[in-house]
Design a protein around this motif. Structure first.
Motif, short mmCIF file in Angstrom:
data_model
loop_
_atom_site.label_atom_id
_atom_site.label_comp_id
_atom_site.label_asym_id
_atom_site.label_seq_id
_atom_site.Cartn_x
_atom_site.Cartn_y
_atom_site.Cartn_z
N LEU A 1 26.33 18.36 57.78
CA LEU A 1 27.32 17.36 57.44
C LEU A 1 26.86 15.95 57.80
CD1 LEU A 1 30.24 16.82 56.43
CD2 LEU A 1 30.99 17.09 58.80
N SER A 2 26.33 15.79 59.00
CA SER A 2 25.87 14.46 59.42
C SER A 2 24.70 13.98 58.57
CB SER A 2 25.49 14.49 60.90
OG SER A 2 24.50 15.48 61.14
N LEU A 3 23.80 14.89 58.20
CA LEU A 3 22.66 14.51 57.37
C LEU A 3 23.11 14.06 55.98
CD1 LEU A 3 19.58 14.35 57.11
CD2 LEU A 3 19.57 16.76 56.44
N PRO B 1 29.71 16.95 67.59
CA PRO B 1 28.26 16.67 67.59
C PRO B 1 27.81 15.88 66.36
CG PRO B 1 28.69 18.98 68.08
CD PRO B 1 29.97 18.39 67.60
N SER B 2 28.49 16.07 65.22
CA SER B 2 28.07 15.35 64.01
C SER B 2 28.24 13.85 64.17
CB SER B 2 28.88 15.84 62.81
OG SER B 2 30.26 15.54 62.96
N VAL B 3 29.16 13.41 65.04
CA VAL B 3 29.32 11.98 65.29
C VAL B 3 28.04 11.40 65.90
CG1 VAL B 3 30.61 10.26 66.61
CG2 VAL B 3 31.82 12.17 65.53
N ALA B 4 27.49 12.11 66.90
CA ALA B 4 26.25 11.64 67.54
C ALA B 4 25.06 11.72 66.58
CB ALA B 4 25.98 12.46 68.80
N THR C 1 22.73 8.46 64.98
CA THR C 1 21.27 8.39 65.15
C THR C 1 20.56 8.34 63.80
OG1 THR C 1 21.41 9.62 67.23
CG2 THR C 1 19.28 9.60 66.11
N LEU C 2 20.97 9.18 62.86
CA LEU C 2 20.32 9.20 61.55
C LEU C 2 20.57 7.91 60.78
CD1 LEU C 2 20.97 12.87 60.34
CD2 LEU C 2 18.85 11.88 61.20
N ARG C 3 21.77 7.36 60.93
CA ARG C 3 22.09 6.10 60.23
C ARG C 3 21.14 4.99 60.68
NH1 ARG C 3 23.55 3.24 56.45
NH2 ARG C 3 25.67 2.50 56.08
#
Length: 352
Positions: free
Chosen positions: A155-157, A230-233, A237-239
């Motif tokens: 999701l975060s990616l 965890p997806s918030v962190a 970082t990826l952004r």
């Protein structure tokens, strides 16, 4: 390899010592207990059933027991017919006792060497070895922990890529990200629970299991909690990593050759931010474990995290084993991430 093994053993020893830190703060007599007996029982009869105990004050119902064994003797006395009540003897004021701490730590270490990893007692006063329930608790926890962590990464990616491709959408996602960063974990879990309750009331039928009932364990609430927090962190970082890569010369060159922003992100930038992803994953996994413990506690799930602070567990001596089991799960993920870094990070840097 030896460095990691020694570091892992050192971590387990530290967790064992820290999980026993509560024994340093003593508020009751470590070698005394007070009992209230029924008319058909006497203190002398009770001491004959409790080897190592002696009568201190018959009128007050005080017994002396071996040092540090007060809780164990109280649990045993409570099961003896004729004992109405068995309680501790409070001190005038709490004290810090290194002797009491060392006694329990050494006693527990000796139990580990002899295969005794502790017991816990629920409200029915039945003692259960922790090794008997540990596989069930671990399976229950991993059922939603691993899918939740995988969803958090995916999701975060995807959100980081979408925010980088479509800038207007990126502003909205960044705003939501800032909001989630400022919210406590338990607040998100409570919001999910309230949403399930109100949905059930509005629709007039069961929608989502909120707490554990028997063997029925809530899945969606801890799953979403582990996926969101965890997806918030990871997203943050990826952004930052994608924004850094987009300013590099190779991106400018690729765009000048006619590649679109999306093609540059997928073909070049995504591979070069893999190191940043693998760097944040250990921290994200730790956040996922902490979120899992909070979700299990709020939902009343008898898993690894819920066991530690479950109100139905009393007088347990297995805290260290549960804490070390959580540490072993974290260490397993850390080792897996280290292998991924060793295999892929150098290759991605060469592509850049």
């Amino acid at each position: 390899m030896w460095k990691w093994i020694l570091l892992g053993l050192f971590t387990l020893v530290c967790i064992f010592l820290l999980s026993n830190i509560r024994n340093m703060f003593m508020s009751v007599q470590p070698d005394q207990m007070r009992v209230t007996l029924e008319p058909n029982m006497s203190l002398q009869m009770l001491t004959s059933k409790l080897p190592g105990s002696q009568v201190l004050d018959e009128k007050a119902g005080l017994l002396s027991v071996p040092y540090g064994k007060a809780a164990e003797y109280i649990g045993t006395a409570s099961t003896i017919l004729g004992v109405f009540r068995a309680t501790t003897v409070p001190l005038e004021h709490p004290v810090i006792s290194w002797r009491y701490y060392a006694f329990h730590a050494l006693d527990q270490a000796r139990g580990f060497l002899h295969g005794d990893f502790g017991k816990f007692r629920t409200t029915n006063k039945k003692e259960t070895p922790v090794v008997k329930e540990l596989p069930k608790m671990m399976l229950r926890t991993l059922t939603y922990f691993i899918p939740g962590l995988l969803l958090a990464i995916l999701l975060s990616l995807l959100l980081a890529l979408a925010a980088s491709i479509w800038r207007r959408i990126g502003k909205i996602i960044d705003g939501v990200h800032v909001l989630l960063v400022g919210l406590p974990d338990f607040f998100l879990i409570v919001l999910i629970q309230l949403g399930a309750i109100y949905a059930t009331r509005a629709l007039g039928h069961y929608v989502l299991l909120v707490v554990q009932v028997g063997d029925r364990t809530p899945f969606l609430i801890p799953f979403l909690t582990i996926a969101l927090i965890p997806s918030v962190a990871i997203y943050g970082t990826l952004r930052i990593a994608i924004a850094r890569e987009m300013s590099q010369d190779y991106v400018v060159t690729a765009v000048a050759k006619g590649l679109t922003r999306r093609e540059v992100l997928v073909s070049h930038v995504l591979r070069n931010v893999l190191e940043d992803l693998l760097t944040i994953l250990p921290k994200a996994t730790t956040l996922a474990l902490a979120s899992m413990a909070v979700a299990e506690a709020i939902c009343g799930i008898f898993g690894l995290g819920g066991f530690i602070i479950s109100p139905v567990v009393q007088s347990f001596s297995s805290m260290s084993v549960i804490c070390m089991a959580l540490a072993l799960i974290a260490m397993a993920f850390q080792g897996f991430y280290a292998l991924l870094r060793k295999k892929f990070v150098v290759r991605t840097r060469e592509v850049a």
